[in-house]
Write a protein that holds these residues in place. Structure first.
Motif, PDB file in Angstrom:
ATOM      1  N   SER A 162       4.687  -8.037 -27.385  1.00  0.00           N
ATOM      2  CA  SER A 162       4.258  -8.606 -26.104  1.00  0.00           C
ATOM      3  C   SER A 162       3.283  -9.767 -26.305  1.00  0.00           C
ATOM      4  N   VAL A 163       3.148 -10.603 -25.282  1.00  0.00           N
ATOM      5  CA  VAL A 163       2.213 -11.740 -25.365  1.00  0.00           C
ATOM      6  C   VAL A 163       0.766 -11.258 -25.419  1.00  0.00           C
ATOM      7  N   GLU A 164       0.546  -9.984 -24.997  1.00  0.00           N
ATOM      8  CA  GLU A 164      -0.823  -9.459 -24.950  1.00  0.00           C
ATOM      9  C   GLU A 164      -1.261  -8.898 -26.293  1.00  0.00           C
ATOM     10  N   ARG A 165      -0.424  -9.002 -27.319  1.00  0.00           N
ATOM     11  CA  ARG A 165      -0.755  -8.351 -28.605  1.00  0.00           C
ATOM     12  C   ARG A 165      -2.129  -8.827 -29.111  1.00  0.00           C
ATOM     13  N   CYS A 166      -2.868  -7.877 -29.685  1.00  0.00           N
ATOM     14  CA  CYS A 166      -4.220  -8.134 -30.194  1.00  0.00           C
ATOM     15  C   CYS A 166      -5.207  -8.528 -29.097  1.00  0.00           C
ATOM     16  N   GLY A 167      -4.832  -8.306 -27.835  1.00  0.00           N
ATOM     17  CA  GLY A 167      -5.726  -8.669 -26.745  1.00  0.00           C
ATOM     18  C   GLY A 167      -6.438  -7.461 -26.167  1.00  0.00           C
ATOM     19  N   VAL A 168      -7.162  -7.712 -25.077  1.00  0.00           N
ATOM     20  CA  VAL A 168      -7.800  -6.630 -24.312  1.00  0.00           C
ATOM     21  C   VAL A 168      -7.565  -6.927 -22.829  1.00  0.00           C
TER      22      VAL A 168
ATOM     23  N   PHE B 189      -8.138  -7.934 -18.950  1.00  0.00           N
ATOM     24  CA  PHE B 189      -9.024  -8.970 -18.386  1.00  0.00           C
ATOM     25  C   PHE B 189     -10.363  -8.392 -17.939  1.00  0.00           C
ATOM     26  N   SER B 190     -10.390  -7.066 -17.603  1.00  0.00           N
ATOM     27  CA  SER B 190     -11.638  -6.465 -17.100  1.00  0.00           C
ATOM     28  C   SER B 190     -12.706  -6.359 -18.185  1.00  0.00           C
ATOM     29  N   CYS B 191     -12.320  -6.651 -19.443  1.00  0.00           N
ATOM     30  CA  CYS B 191     -13.307  -6.649 -20.532  1.00  0.00           C
ATOM     31  C   CYS B 191     -14.044  -7.988 -20.603  1.00  0.00           C
ATOM     32  N   CYS B 192     -13.465  -9.017 -19.963  1.00  0.00           N
ATOM     33  CA  CYS B 192     -14.005 -10.362 -20.141  1.00  0.00           C
ATOM     34  C   CYS B 192     -15.351 -10.538 -19.448  1.00  0.00           C
ATOM     35  N   ILE B 193     -16.235 -11.326 -20.091  1.00  0.00           N
ATOM     36  CA  ILE B 193     -17.553 -11.582 -19.521  1.00  0.00           C
ATOM     37  C   ILE B 193     -17.405 -12.486 -18.291  1.00  0.00           C
ATOM     38  N   ASN B 194     -16.564 -13.507 -18.399  1.00  0.00           N
ATOM     39  CA  ASN B 194     -16.262 -14.353 -17.235  1.00  0.00           C
ATOM     40  C   ASN B 194     -14.773 -14.310 -16.956  1.00  0.00           C
ATOM     41  N   ALA B 195     -14.334 -13.251 -16.263  1.00  0.00           N
ATOM     42  CA  ALA B 195     -12.897 -13.117 -16.003  1.00  0.00           C
ATOM     43  C   ALA B 195     -12.457 -14.068 -14.897  1.00  0.00           C
ATOM     44  N   THR B 196     -13.352 -14.337 -13.943  1.00  0.00           N
ATOM     45  CA  THR B 196     -12.966 -15.169 -12.796  1.00  0.00           C
ATOM     46  C   THR B 196     -13.236 -16.634 -13.101  1.00  0.00           C
TER      47      THR B 196
ATOM     48  N   ASN C  32      -8.623 -14.858 -14.393  1.00  0.00           N
ATOM     49  CA  ASN C  32      -7.837 -15.338 -15.535  1.00  0.00           C
ATOM     50  C   ASN C  32      -7.371 -14.126 -16.338  1.00  0.00           C
ATOM     51  N   ILE C  33      -6.112 -13.730 -16.154  1.00  0.00           N
ATOM     52  CA  ILE C  33      -5.599 -12.517 -16.793  1.00  0.00           C
ATOM     53  C   ILE C  33      -5.521 -12.702 -18.313  1.00  0.00           C
ATOM     54  N   MET C  34      -5.470 -13.949 -18.758  1.00  0.00           N
ATOM     55  CA  MET C  34      -5.265 -14.211 -20.184  1.00  0.00           C
ATOM     56  C   MET C  34      -6.579 -14.305 -20.966  1.00  0.00           C
ATOM     57  N   CYS C  35      -7.717 -14.090 -20.279  1.00  0.00           N
ATOM     58  CA  CYS C  35      -9.013 -14.317 -20.942  1.00  0.00           C
ATOM     59  C   CYS C  35      -9.253 -13.392 -22.124  1.00  0.00           C
TER      60      CYS C  35
ATOM     61  N   GLU D 180     -18.079 -13.053 -32.785  1.00  0.00           N
ATOM     62  CA  GLU D 180     -17.288 -14.016 -32.006  1.00  0.00           C
ATOM     63  C   GLU D 180     -16.804 -13.388 -30.699  1.00  0.00           C
ATOM     64  N   ALA D 181     -16.286 -12.154 -30.836  1.00  0.00           N
ATOM     65  CA  ALA D 181     -15.696 -11.470 -29.675  1.00  0.00           C
ATOM     66  C   ALA D 181     -16.724 -11.274 -28.570  1.00  0.00           C
ATOM     67  N   SER D 182     -17.994 -11.002 -28.967  1.00  0.00           N
ATOM     68  CA  SER D 182     -19.017 -10.683 -27.958  1.00  0.00           C
ATOM     69  C   SER D 182     -19.360 -11.895 -27.082  1.00  0.00           C
ATOM     70  N   LYS D 183     -18.897 -13.109 -27.482  1.00  0.00           N
ATOM     71  CA  LYS D 183     -19.113 -14.279 -26.616  1.00  0.00           C
ATOM     72  C   LYS D 183     -18.103 -14.292 -25.478  1.00  0.00           C
ATOM     73  N   LYS D 184     -16.938 -13.640 -25.721  1.00  0.00           N
ATOM     74  CA  LYS D 184     -15.869 -13.662 -24.721  1.00  0.00           C
ATOM     75  C   LYS D 184     -15.802 -12.378 -23.890  1.00  0.00           C
ATOM     76  N   VAL D 185     -15.936 -11.231 -24.570  1.00  0.00           N
ATOM     77  CA  VAL D 185     -15.743  -9.936 -23.881  1.00  0.00           C
ATOM     78  C   VAL D 185     -16.925  -9.011 -24.166  1.00  0.00           C
ATOM     79  N   TRP D 186     -17.044  -7.964 -23.338  1.00  0.00           N
ATOM     80  CA  TRP D 186     -18.000  -6.899 -23.646  1.00  0.00           C
ATOM     81  C   TRP D 186     -17.431  -6.161 -24.845  1.00  0.00           C
TER      82      TRP D 186
END
Length: 279
Positions: free
Chosen positions: A183-189, A191-198, A206-209, A220-226
């Protein structure tokens, strides 16, 4: 005068109408609440049944993680117990009142058990919950829309991602977010994990965040998601608000004990009244 005295003594009753109607009114409210829970739970269950064509109930986890079923069961229990309290008080039925106060006592003891485990062994409880539920919840994320909404809500509210100590890497256990997934979501999380999802400019989510986040190191990850797991975050939140939670728990416990006391009082009064009739 003799007649008057006799008539007055016949009308005398040991049963306090204040206690009787207090129990009745209290249980009537809970009875309606139980009915409401059953209604909402049934609606959600049928809705899911029609949408997915089947509802899996193979083990305890399937029941506990199915929000509509939990509502149905809780509603059913509240409905039956408060109905016993209502009718028992109104009809002055000691058998129903005994059943009612026994149920309340069982609830009270169960709540005490959970509270003691939570207060005395918070870390044990945390690891127990992590071991029991992490895999199940993560794996069924896409399969159950109710659970999916619930997880998204939790992750956004508590600013966390995943459930266990692994945090955001938990999502690797989901077949869609797994790194080997087609799936395109592979290795992802989600969108509700994102710090700035909207997106600020468009106001849309942004579902792809969360895409490809699992490939990044924590720094690195902690800049994008919780990055912390939700169970740990909820536990530390509970520790910060310990006095409030303890106060509420104590309030509920004492009110339950008070209602048990009322039911027992009414029971005793009815027994007295019966013995007076038989004598």
């Amino acid at each position: 005068t003799m007649m008057n005295h006799r008539r007055r003594s016949n009308n005398f009753t040991y049963v306090s109408s204040c206690v009787k109607y207090m129990i009745f009114m209290l249980n009537f409210v809970f009875w309606l609440f139980g009915g409401l829970l059953i209604g909402v739970g049934l609606y959600a269950f049928v809705d899911k049944w029609q949408a997915t064509g089947s509802v899996r109930v193979e083990n305890v986890y399937d029941v506990v993680l199915n929000i509509s079923l939990v509502m149905l069961i809780a509603g059913g229990v509240v409905f039956v117990v408060s109905f016993a309290g209502c009718v028992g008080a109104l009809r002055e039925n000691t058998c129903l009142l005994k059943f009612y106060s026994l149920c309340l006592l069982v609830f009270f003891l169960l709540e005490m058990g959970v509270a003691i485990v939570g207060f005395v062994f918070p870390h044990t409880l945390q690891s127990l919950l992590e071991e029991s539920f992490t895999d199940k919840i993560i794996q069924t994320y896409r399969e159950d829309p109710d659970l999916q909404n619930f997880i998204d809500f939790g992750q956004q509210e508590f600013k966390c991602c995943g459930l266990s100590q692994e945090g955001y890497l938990d999502w690797g256990k989901n077949e869609y977010f797994n790194c080997t997934s087609p799936s395109v979501e592979r290795c992802g999380v989600p969108f509700s994990c994102c710090i700035n999802a909207t997106d600020i400019s468009s106001g849309l989510v942004n579902i792809m965040c969360g895409y490809k986040v699992q490939m990044l190191p924590v720094s690195e990850a902690s800049k994008k998601v919780w990055t912390s797991g939700c169970i740990e975050i909820v536990r530390s939140w509970a520790e910060r608000n310990l006095y409030t939670i303890a106060g509420i728990a104590l309030g509920i416990a004492l009110s339950q004990l008070f209602v048990i006391y009322l039911a027992k009082t009414l029971e005793g009064q009815i027994e007295l009244q019966k013995s007076r009739w038989h004598s």
